[in-house]
Design an enzyme around this catalytic site. Structure first.
Site, PDB file in Angstrom:
ATOM      1  CD  GLU A  12      -2.934  -1.283   2.212  1.00  0.00           C
ATOM      2  OE1 GLU A  12      -4.108  -1.634   2.038  1.00  0.00           O
ATOM      3  OE2 GLU A  12      -2.439  -1.146   3.358  1.00  0.00           O
ATOM      4  N   GLY A  78     -12.616  -4.317   1.521  1.00  0.00           N
ATOM      5  CA  GLY A  78     -13.678  -5.177   1.016  1.00  0.00           C
ATOM      6  C   GLY A  78     -14.911  -4.309   0.776  1.00  0.00           C
ATOM      7  CG  MET A 172      -8.940  -5.939   8.646  1.00  0.00           C
ATOM      8  SD  MET A 172      -7.950  -7.427   8.357  1.00  0.00           S
ATOM      9  CE  MET A 172      -7.643  -7.969  10.028  1.00  0.00           C
ATOM     10  CD  GLU A 173      -5.503  -2.158   8.301  1.00  0.00           C
ATOM     11  OE1 GLU A 173      -6.221  -1.733   7.359  1.00  0.00           O
ATOM     12  OE2 GLU A 173      -5.093  -3.333   8.345  1.00  0.00           O
ATOM     13  CG  ASP A 196     -11.935  -8.296  -0.534  1.00  0.00           C
ATOM     14  OD1 ASP A 196     -10.848  -7.767  -0.248  1.00  0.00           O
ATOM     15  OD2 ASP A 196     -12.896  -8.318   0.251  1.00  0.00           O
TER      16      ASP A 196
HETATM   17  N1  SAH Z   1      -3.040 -11.426   2.543  1.00  0.00           N
HETATM   18  C1  SAH Z   1      -2.538 -10.795   3.726  1.00  0.00           C
HETATM   19  C2  SAH Z   1      -3.625 -10.502   4.732  1.00  0.00           C
HETATM   20  C3  SAH Z   1      -4.537  -9.411   4.272  1.00  0.00           C
HETATM   21  S1  SAH Z   1      -5.659  -8.867   5.491  1.00  0.00           S
HETATM   22  C4  SAH Z   1      -1.467 -11.689   4.336  1.00  0.00           C
HETATM   23  O1  SAH Z   1      -1.504 -12.890   4.149  1.00  0.00           O
HETATM   24  O2  SAH Z   1      -0.585 -11.153   4.997  1.00  0.00           O
HETATM   25  C5  SAH Z   1      -6.590  -7.697   4.567  1.00  0.00           C
HETATM   26  C6  SAH Z   1      -6.019  -6.287   4.477  1.00  0.00           C
HETATM   27  O3  SAH Z   1      -6.699  -5.566   3.465  1.00  0.00           O
HETATM   28  C7  SAH Z   1      -6.221  -5.442   5.739  1.00  0.00           C
HETATM   29  O4  SAH Z   1      -5.186  -4.515   5.886  1.00  0.00           O
HETATM   30  C8  SAH Z   1      -7.577  -4.762   5.506  1.00  0.00           C
HETATM   31  O5  SAH Z   1      -7.563  -3.424   5.915  1.00  0.00           O
HETATM   32  C9  SAH Z   1      -7.827  -4.827   4.001  1.00  0.00           C
HETATM   33  N2  SAH Z   1      -9.005  -5.614   3.553  1.00  0.00           N
HETATM   34  C10 SAH Z   1      -9.274  -5.858   2.251  1.00  0.00           C
HETATM   35  N3  SAH Z   1     -10.363  -6.650   2.124  1.00  0.00           N
HETATM   36  C11 SAH Z   1     -10.800  -6.933   3.375  1.00  0.00           C
HETATM   37  C12 SAH Z   1     -11.863  -7.727   3.892  1.00  0.00           C
HETATM   38  N4  SAH Z   1     -12.673  -8.414   3.095  1.00  0.00           N
HETATM   39  N5  SAH Z   1     -12.015  -7.795   5.237  1.00  0.00           N
HETATM   40  C13 SAH Z   1     -11.198  -7.111   6.053  1.00  0.00           C
HETATM   41  N6  SAH Z   1     -10.163  -6.359   5.627  1.00  0.00           N
HETATM   42  C14 SAH Z   1      -9.954  -6.249   4.292  1.00  0.00           C
END
Ligand code: SAH
Length: 230
Positions: A12, A78, A172-173, A196
């Site tokens: 990001e 998301g 998530m932030e 997504d």
């Molecule tokens: N693929 C990563 C984990 C991603 S967590 C790994 O394996 O390390 C998802 C991140 O994208 C978080 O920072 C959140 O802010 C954002 N995000 C995107 N889609 C999301 C969803 N469906 N639910 C929650 N957070 C989402």
């Protein structure tokens, strides 16, 4: 003016660091902070790591330790509102913590005494984003963002978040960064490009589109910085 630009994941902020070219790296409280001068403004860029706790730590550090006076968040989310497609931009008008739950005591979801269910974003920065969007011929949807310590990939969870917060997107932030900035009186702006739609396919969609969506968001945020520098 010193501006904080934060993301949660390396992808990001990578497009932002690329634009800066040269920057100074400082290690602080278990994280790396990248400082640069860009078009006459001082920038502090960092990715926090995922979730509310890490993002709280990073936002606080950028304000208290580095002296940032505004905070712009760039990242992916998301989508909940069906009008939001992969790669679309959403700016948060207000944010909540969808997993903050003391409803057992009769409080609404997302509420704790002394706090509020929603924290509102800075209106001047939202206005500026409208001007930037117009200039670029881009659509940026405004809406409610719900934040929690969970990657949502389930219709039921998603519907519950809509029920309680009428949210348009989730991540998530943002909600935790909003709490920090609000408490410290720092204007903030949370921008997300959709990676997504938080349903059963979310992790696949995320893996496929996270990087391209992160670039879309980062490019827009840098246009905001250009305007703030003027
Ligand atoms: N693929 C990563 C984990 C991603 S967590 C790994 O394996 O390390 C998802 C991140 O994208 C978080 O920072 C959140 O802010 C954002 N995000 C995107 N889609 C999301 C969803 N469906 N639910 C929650 N957070 C989402």
């Amino acid at each position: 003016m010193k501006i904080a630009i934060m993301g949660a994941m390396p992808e990001e902020i990578a497009p932002i660091l690329e634009k800066l070219g040269t920057y100074r790296t400082t290690e602080y409280a278990g994280n790396s902070y990248y400082e640069a001068s860009y078009n006459g403004v001082d920038l502090v860029v960092a990715y926090s790591k995922i979730g509310k706790v890490f993002s709280t730590l990073t936002a606080t550090t950028m304000i208290q330790h580095f002296g940032c006076e505004k905070l712009l968040f760039s990242g992916v989310a998301g989508g909940i509102n069906p009008t939001l497609k992969i790669g679309d931009l959403i700016v948060a008008t207000k944010l909540s913590q969808h997993d903050l739950d003391i409803t057992a005591f009769g409080h609404p979801m997302g509420f704790v005494p002394g706090g509020s269910v929603f924290v509102e974003s800075d209106k001047t920065l939202i206005e500026l984003s409208k001007e930037v969007a117009k200039e670029l011929g881009k659509t940026v949807q405004e809406g409610v963002i719900a934040t929690g310590d969970q990657f949502v990939h389930d219709e039921t969870v998603k519907n519950n978040i809509v029920k309680h917060f009428n949210a348009d997107a989730l991540e998530m932030e943002g909600g935790s960064v909003a709490v920090v900035c609000n408490a410290m009186d720092i204007p903030f702006f949370i921008l997300r490009a959709i990676s997504d739609t938080a349903d059963t396919d979310a992790s696949f969609s995320f893996d496929e589109f996270m990087e391209s969506s992160a670039i879309i968001s980062a490019e827009f945020v840098m246009k905001m910085v250009d305007r703030l520098a003027k």
